[in-house]
Design a protein around this motif. Sequence first.
Motif, PDB file in Angstrom:
ATOM      1  N   ASN A 269    -107.909 -24.815 -32.695  1.00 37.04           N
ATOM      2  CA  ASN A 269    -109.065 -23.931 -32.492  1.00 37.04           C
ATOM      3  C   ASN A 269    -110.051 -24.507 -31.474  1.00 37.04           C
ATOM      4  OD1 ASN A 269    -108.233 -21.886 -34.192  1.00 37.04           O
ATOM      5  ND2 ASN A 269    -109.294 -22.700 -35.987  1.00 37.04           N
TER       6      ASN A 269
ATOM      7  N   GLU B 248    -113.844 -23.910 -38.969  1.00 33.70           N
ATOM      8  CA  GLU B 248    -113.899 -23.108 -37.745  1.00 33.70           C
ATOM      9  C   GLU B 248    -115.161 -23.404 -36.941  1.00 33.70           C
ATOM     10  OE1 GLU B 248    -111.312 -19.239 -39.365  1.00 33.70           O
ATOM     11  OE2 GLU B 248    -113.474 -19.071 -39.028  1.00 33.70           O
TER      12      GLU B 248
ATOM     13  N   LEU C  43    -112.644 -14.863 -36.530  1.00 32.82           N
ATOM     14  CA  LEU C  43    -112.785 -16.048 -35.684  1.00 32.82           C
ATOM     15  C   LEU C  43    -112.803 -15.663 -34.214  1.00 32.82           C
ATOM     16  CD1 LEU C  43    -112.851 -19.094 -35.190  1.00 32.82           C
ATOM     17  CD2 LEU C  43    -110.346 -19.100 -35.320  1.00 32.82           C
TER      18      LEU C  43
ATOM     19  N   THR D 136    -111.125 -22.299 -28.255  1.00 33.22           N
ATOM     20  CA  THR D 136    -112.518 -22.105 -27.828  1.00 33.22           C
ATOM     21  C   THR D 136    -112.654 -22.267 -26.323  1.00 33.22           C
ATOM     22  OG1 THR D 136    -113.359 -22.908 -29.959  1.00 33.22           O
ATOM     23  CG2 THR D 136    -114.881 -22.940 -28.091  1.00 33.22           C
TER      24      THR D 136
ATOM     25  N   ALA E 195    -102.392 -23.590 -28.455  1.00 35.09           N
ATOM     26  CA  ALA E 195    -103.261 -22.870 -29.386  1.00 35.09           C
ATOM     27  C   ALA E 195    -102.976 -21.384 -29.504  1.00 35.09           C
ATOM     28  CB  ALA E 195    -104.719 -23.062 -28.970  1.00 35.09           C
TER      29      ALA E 195
END
Length: 381
Positions: free
Chosen positions: A339, A137, A278, A343, A266
Motif C-alpha cells: 500500500n 492503511e 482505500l 500510494t 502493488a
Amino acid sequence: MTTTAKKTTTSRRAERWRSEVARVAHAIHANLLWILLAVYALAALVPGPGLALRTVTLGRLSLGASDASPHLDLSLPALLLAVLLFNAALGVDVVDALRLVKRPKVLTFGLLANITVPLLITVAASGLLGIWHDADEIHALLVGLALVAAMPIAGSSTAWAQNANGNMALSVGLVLFSTVLSPLLTPLAFHVVAAVTSGDYADDLIELAGGDAQLFLAVAVVVPSMLGMLAHRLIGRVRLERAKPVIKLVNLLVILTLNYSNGSVALPRVLTAPDPDLMALLVGITAAMVALAFTAGRGLGRVLGAGKPERTSLTYALGMNNNGTGLVLAATALGDHPNVILTIVIYNLVQQIVAGAFGQLSQRRSGAVDGEPGLPVGAGG
C-alpha cells in the motif's frame, strides 16, 4: 559514388532516422498520461515480467562488513533510474544556471519550501485521519507520502516550467540543489514522519534514515545527475541537440519500464482484493496534497515579490517531486508494504494530471504556445 556523395547520403539517412525517432518520442510524450495508465493496467493484469525485472541485479554495494552497514542492491530498477537521471541531466548546463540565478532569496526559500510544505501536509494528514477505521492503511499512506515529500524536485518540472514561460535558471537551480542536498534532507523527512507512525512502518523509516536511503540517493540519484551535467559540458550543446530525440525516447521508455516493474508489486492487489474505501482515500489525499503543493509554490512566489516567470518555476518545483526515485526506493526497501507503493503510484498519476492542468491554465493566460520540451522531460516525474 564519390566520397562527398556517400557522406551526403549517410547524412540524409541519419537525419531521416532522427526525424522518425523524434516523431515516435513526441507521440509517446503527447499521450504519456494515457500510456502510463495502460502500463499500470498491464502491471495489474500481467505482473510476472515486471516482478522478474526486479530480481535482476549486478550485486550489492555495502559501506561496511556487518549486516547493519548501509547497503544498496544494484538492481535493474536502480540502474534504470540512474540512466534516466543521467540522461535528464544531459540537458542541464550547470555553469549557465549558476551564472543566471540572480535571486538567491527565491532559490533558498524555494528549496526550504520544497521539503517543509509536503512534510507539514503529511503531518497534518496524520492528525486528520486518526478516525480512519484501519490504522495500517493510514500508516502506509503516511509512509508513501513521506517518500514523496523526501524526494528531490523532479527534473520534469523544468520542462513544464519551460512550456509555461518560467525562469529556466531558477528551475534548473532548484532541481540541481534539491538533488545534491537530498542525501542530507531525506533522512530528516523520514524521522519527522516516523514520529507520527508506529510499528513496522516507523521502524522501516528509521532504518532507511540510518543510511540505506542516503546511499541509494547518492549512488542512484546524485552521482548519475552530476555525471550527466559533466557530460553536458564535455559533449557540447550542438552534439546533444542532435542526439536529443534518441535521449528523449530512451528516457520515456525507461520511465514506462520503471513504472511497470514497480507497479507490478502493488497493483495486482487492486484487482484480486479490491478496497474501494482505500482507493477513494488515496485519491482524495494525494489530490489534496498535490493541489496544495502547487498552490504553495505560486503563493510563495507572490510573498517573495517574485516576477511571473519565477512564480511559474516555483509552482512546478514545489508541485512536482521525483516520484520515480521514491517509487524505486519504496519497491526496493518496502516491498512488504504494497500500500506504500500504491500510494506513490496514485500520487504520480495525480501529479501528472495536476501539472497538465496548471500548464493548460498558464498557456491560456499567457497565450504561450505548447513547445517541445527539453531533455529533462519526464525525468523522475
